[in-house]
Design a protein around this motif. Structure first.
Motif, mmCIF file in Angstrom:
data_model
loop_
_atom_site.group_PDB
_atom_site.id
_atom_site.type_symbol
_atom_site.label_atom_id
_atom_site.label_comp_id
_atom_site.label_asym_id
_atom_site.label_seq_id
_atom_site.Cartn_x
_atom_site.Cartn_y
_atom_site.Cartn_z
ATOM 1 N N ASP A 49 0.843 -1.198 0.000
ATOM 2 C CA ASP A 49 0.000 0.000 0.000
ATOM 3 C C ASP A 49 0.881 1.251 0.000
ATOM 4 O O ASP A 49 1.507 1.580 1.004
ATOM 5 N N ARG A 52 -1.191 4.997 1.643
ATOM 6 C CA ARG A 52 -1.221 5.411 3.041
ATOM 7 C C ARG A 52 0.021 4.905 3.762
ATOM 8 O O ARG A 52 0.807 4.130 3.207
ATOM 9 N N ALA A 67 1.964 7.153 -4.666
ATOM 10 C CA ALA A 67 0.530 7.095 -4.414
ATOM 11 C C ALA A 67 -0.282 7.368 -5.676
ATOM 12 O O ALA A 67 -1.270 6.669 -5.965
ATOM 13 N N GLY A 85 -0.702 -1.188 4.708
ATOM 14 C CA GLY A 85 -0.960 0.204 5.008
ATOM 15 C C GLY A 85 -1.943 0.313 6.162
ATOM 16 O O GLY A 85 -2.601 -0.652 6.545
ATOM 17 N N HIS A 86 -2.053 1.507 6.745
ATOM 18 C CA HIS A 86 -3.032 1.698 7.813
ATOM 19 C C HIS A 86 -3.538 3.135 7.783
ATOM 20 O O HIS A 86 -2.886 4.041 7.276
ATOM 21 N N GLY A 87 -4.726 3.319 8.312
ATOM 22 C CA GLY A 87 -5.363 4.627 8.333
ATOM 23 C C GLY A 87 -6.578 4.680 7.434
ATOM 24 O O GLY A 87 -6.539 4.274 6.271
ATOM 25 N N GLY A 90 -6.660 7.343 4.000
ATOM 26 C CA GLY A 90 -6.005 6.848 2.796
ATOM 27 C C GLY A 90 -6.727 5.669 2.183
ATOM 28 O O GLY A 90 -6.779 5.523 0.951
ATOM 29 N N ARG A 93 -9.614 6.864 0.180
ATOM 30 C CA ARG A 93 -9.119 7.422 -1.091
ATOM 31 C C ARG A 93 -8.860 6.311 -2.098
ATOM 32 O O ARG A 93 -9.255 6.397 -3.264
#
Length: 741
Positions: A49, A52, A67, A85-87, A90, A93
């Motif tokens: 990822d 993010r 990105a 990835g984390h969050g 993002g 998106r």
């Protein structure tokens, strides 16, 4: 609490999922009919990822798109899932980009969430020391709630490899050396991750790994070859996968390694013959990180196109990170080297997973900013991390009842490189625990002791520090008791961290010898991700605690055990050897035709080492407490039927309330194949007040004694069975016999 064996499949392998409803099947077929070959390859492609922030992963570097380039690839239908990835922001998106693709197929967000998302729990090996599947399920449920609040749908866990060589770094990531315990905990962790409904907001798809046999790498060398008899694969390494599948695991990951000369990623007998035909697993199989490309280095593929061809034909549905399926599957199908039916089969599995996760109807499932604010790092999750850590510490030795420490002790010297600092607490694979919210042992003890505590590192993890040893020795001389906090650094265990010797680093051993020479009573507090070969002053210390890597609540948990606020109840899921040269080792080894004498004595012509006992220093299942339990009145059915039980009376004869883990071991005396000297077949945890007793019934039936052949067929053979009910450790216990008819 009695552990029940019914989660194991025995002779019947069940599909992980119920059949999809007709409407869901029709939805998949409609999408397949409209997809181009390139879009199908995209659904089978998983990438790191870059939209993010990444978690604390240990994967090797790969050429990564930025990105904007990743978002463009998602809109073009070239990406099926993103990982590590984390969050939430993002992820939303990236999901918007997926919904803007021609067919609007949503992404799955995955990660290596092994023992915590932001609240870091003890490593899985430590968790196994609790011998408590209910605790494992609760921990996995808490981890899933945090991870899904952070924008994830899928975890590449649990690792269910049976690991019998402590040189292998990934011992830290699994349940240890035993088949039965590994199977029980595999099922518990799957249930915890996934919950009751895989489409729920807080359900995290589980991925048992690494299929299969990774824990038997030669010499304990990471990514090394695996060479084993088919019966060993079937009887030792497959049962935890079977249990995980029976619990409903949504996906599976193939091993990096070769298995009997054929890399797992390209091993059709393994990934299709065993996984699909024998075990009837229905979910997608994902490669490990760029493992399809690694077929070239294995010498099993001529080039990238050949690697993609071999992987997809073997049964690897999803290519992780390499991009080989995107690059080569359309041409491979077009020129007839890969049947379109095989590609469609893999795509169906991926789309079915996305449907089961609820993503087609709710593409922003688990991407809720409010959940991210309220469900991560909660006090309740932190309290569970504390409980888990306290229950997973193992008291290896306590000569002279040095522990628990008196509350009024005048002066304590906390010495060692593992005494202070938060950077090493989490151990390997702690993912998003980058905020370093852990509490170390020095901090926890200062809160309790104030000026009565003196802290000295004595040395670094693997090197001396000028002047530090002398200060440590002076502190030891001035103290009433020494707590020697020593062991491994976080980067000494886990993936790609095999060790040729599993002893303490030389600088720490020298520190231990110098501190012991002062004569001050010494308690060794070990931090580690594997069993260690203890030597010299460390092995001879009056008291030794195995504390593993305990995560964010390390300090408070250890302090609670040291001072007797909590009773140590952990049991070893791995045997501690006398020497590294005893590896690989497991308590359930096969007997030799020339066994050593009992009691041991110098004698030629027997199966023994000249310089070490034919035994571990501390056996699987070993663990002491602060109170004393006894076992009495073992009763066993004279003939073992399909459903039976072994009964035993447990009494607390000490002065403290405590918990005890009763373990049931068996051995069939004579059979068509040599049987292990002992095998764990059940266990029960009981908590008793002083003087209290309870009779436990541990289930045991005929199928628990089944012998597994090369094809995975289980057969029960008549004969005499020895049983041992053990108060602590696999090398002791009350003996009884029964018959198999």
């Amino acid at each position: 609490m009695i552990h029940r064996r019914s989660i194991l499949l025995h002779a019947l392998a069940l599909p992980a999922w119920p059949a999809l409803a007709r409407a869901a099947q029709e939805r998949i077929e409609d999408l397949l009919a409209r997809m181009t070959l390139a879009e199908k390859a995209g659904q089978l492609s998983c990438f790191s990822d870059t939209v993010r922030p990444l978690g604390r992963a240990t994967n090797p570097g790969e050429a990564a798109r930025d990105a904007d380039a990743m978002l463009a690839a998602i809109r073009a239908g070239q990406v099926g899932m993103l990982f590590n990835g984390h969050g939430v922001a993002g992820a939303r998106r990236a999901q918007r980009a997926a919904l803007q693709s021609r067919l609007g197929i949503p992404l799955v967000f995955a990660a290596d969430v092994i023992h915590g998302y932001e609240t870091i729990f003890p490593i899985p090996l430590a968790e196994a020391a609790a011998f408590d599947p209910a605790l494992s399920e609760r921990v996995a449920r808490a981890v899933a709630r945090e991870a899904t609040a952070g924008g994830l749908h899928w975890t590449f866990a649990p690792m269910v490899d049976v690991a019998r060589d402590q040189r292998w770094g990934r011992v830290a990531e699994g349940a240890g050396e035993d088949v039965h315990l590994g199977a029980v905990l595999a099922a518990a962790r799957v249930r915890g991750f996934q919950g009751n409904d895989l489409s729920a907001e807080d359900a995290l798809c589980a991925t048992p790994k690494h299929f299969a046999g990774y824990g038997a790498v030669t010499g304990g060398m990471e990514y090394g070859a695996v060479d084993m008899a088919p019966t060993t694969l079937q009887a030792v390494h497959l049962p935890p996968f079977e249990a995980a599948f029976a619990a409903g695991a949504g996906a599976v990951m193939a091993s990096f390694t070769d298995v009997n000369g054929v890399p797992a990623t390209a091993n059709r007998p393994l990934l299709t013959g065993i996984l699909r035909d024998q075990l009837r697993f229905a979910g997608p199989c994902v490669s490990d990180y760029a493992a399809d490309r690694e077929l070239i280095a294995h010498g099993a593929a001529a080039d990238e196109a050949d690697a993609a061809r071999r992987a997809i034909l073997a049964g690897t549905d999803i290519s992780m990170q390499s991009g080989l399926y995107n690059a080569h599957l359309p041409a491979l199908v077009a020129d007839g080297r890969v049947p379109i039916a095989r590609v469609d089969e893999a795509v169906r599995r991926v789309l079915a997973l996305k449907l089961r996760l609820g993503l087609f109807d709710r593409p922003y499932r688990s991407l809720d900013p409010d959940a991210e604010r309220t469900r991560i790092a909660t006090p309740a999750t932190r309290q569970l991390a504390r409980e888990a850590a306290e229950r997973e510490i193992v008291l290896l030795r306590n000569e002279g009842a040095v522990l628990p420490l008196r509350a009024d002790v005048s002066r304590i010297a906390l010495i060692g490189p593992c005494a202070a600092g938060v950077d090493q607490l989490d151990g390997p694979w702690s993912f998003a625990g980058y905020r370093r919210t852990g509490v170390d042992l020095a901090t926890a003890l200062r809160e309790r002791l104030g000026a009565r505590l003196v802290v000295e590192p004595g040395c670094a993890i693997d090197a001396p520090v000028a002047g530090s040893l002398a200060r440590a020795v002076a502190a030891a001389r001035a103290a009433d008791v020494v707590l020697l906090a020593i062991g491994e650094g976080a980067d000494m265990s886990g993936e790609a961290n095999s060790r040729s010797a599993i002893t303490l680093p030389a600088a720490q051993q020298a520190l231990a010898e110098a501190v012991a020479a002062t004569g001050t009573p010494m308690v060794v507090v070990l931090r580690h991700g594997r069993a260690l070969a203890l030597e010299g002053a460390v092995a001879d210390a009056p008291a030794i605690l195995a504390t593993w890597f305990l995560g964010c609540e390390t300090g408070p948990a250890i302090a609670a055990i040291l001072f007797g606020d909590r009773e140590p109840t952990g049991r070893l899921p791995v045997s501690f050897p006398f020497a590294t040269g005893q590896q690989p080792w497991s308590y359930d080894r096969l007997p030799t035709g020339r066994p050593p004498p009992d009691p041991p004595a110098p004698q030629g012509g027997t199966g023994r080492w000249r310089d070490a006992p034919d035994a571990p220093r501390y056996a699987f299942g070993h663990g002491l407490g602060y109170t004393r339990f006894t076992l009495d009145d073992v009763t066993v059915p004279p003939v073992l039927g399909n459903a039976g039980a072994v009964r035993v009376t447990v009494r607390n004869r000490g002065a403290r309330r405590g918990s005890h883990v009763v373990q049931l071991y068996v051995r069939q005396r004579v059979a068509s194949r040599a049987r292990p000297v002992r095998q764990l077949k059940g266990f029960a945890r009981v908590t008793l007040d002083p003087g209290e007793s309870r009779t436990l019934a541990i289930p045991l039936g005929r199928q628990d004694l089944a012998i597994v052949d090369e094809a995975g067929v289980r057969q029960v053979e008549p004969g005499t069975v020895d049983l041992w009910v053990a108060a602590s450790a696999s090398d002791a216990g009350l003996h009884a016999t029964t018959q198999l008819a």
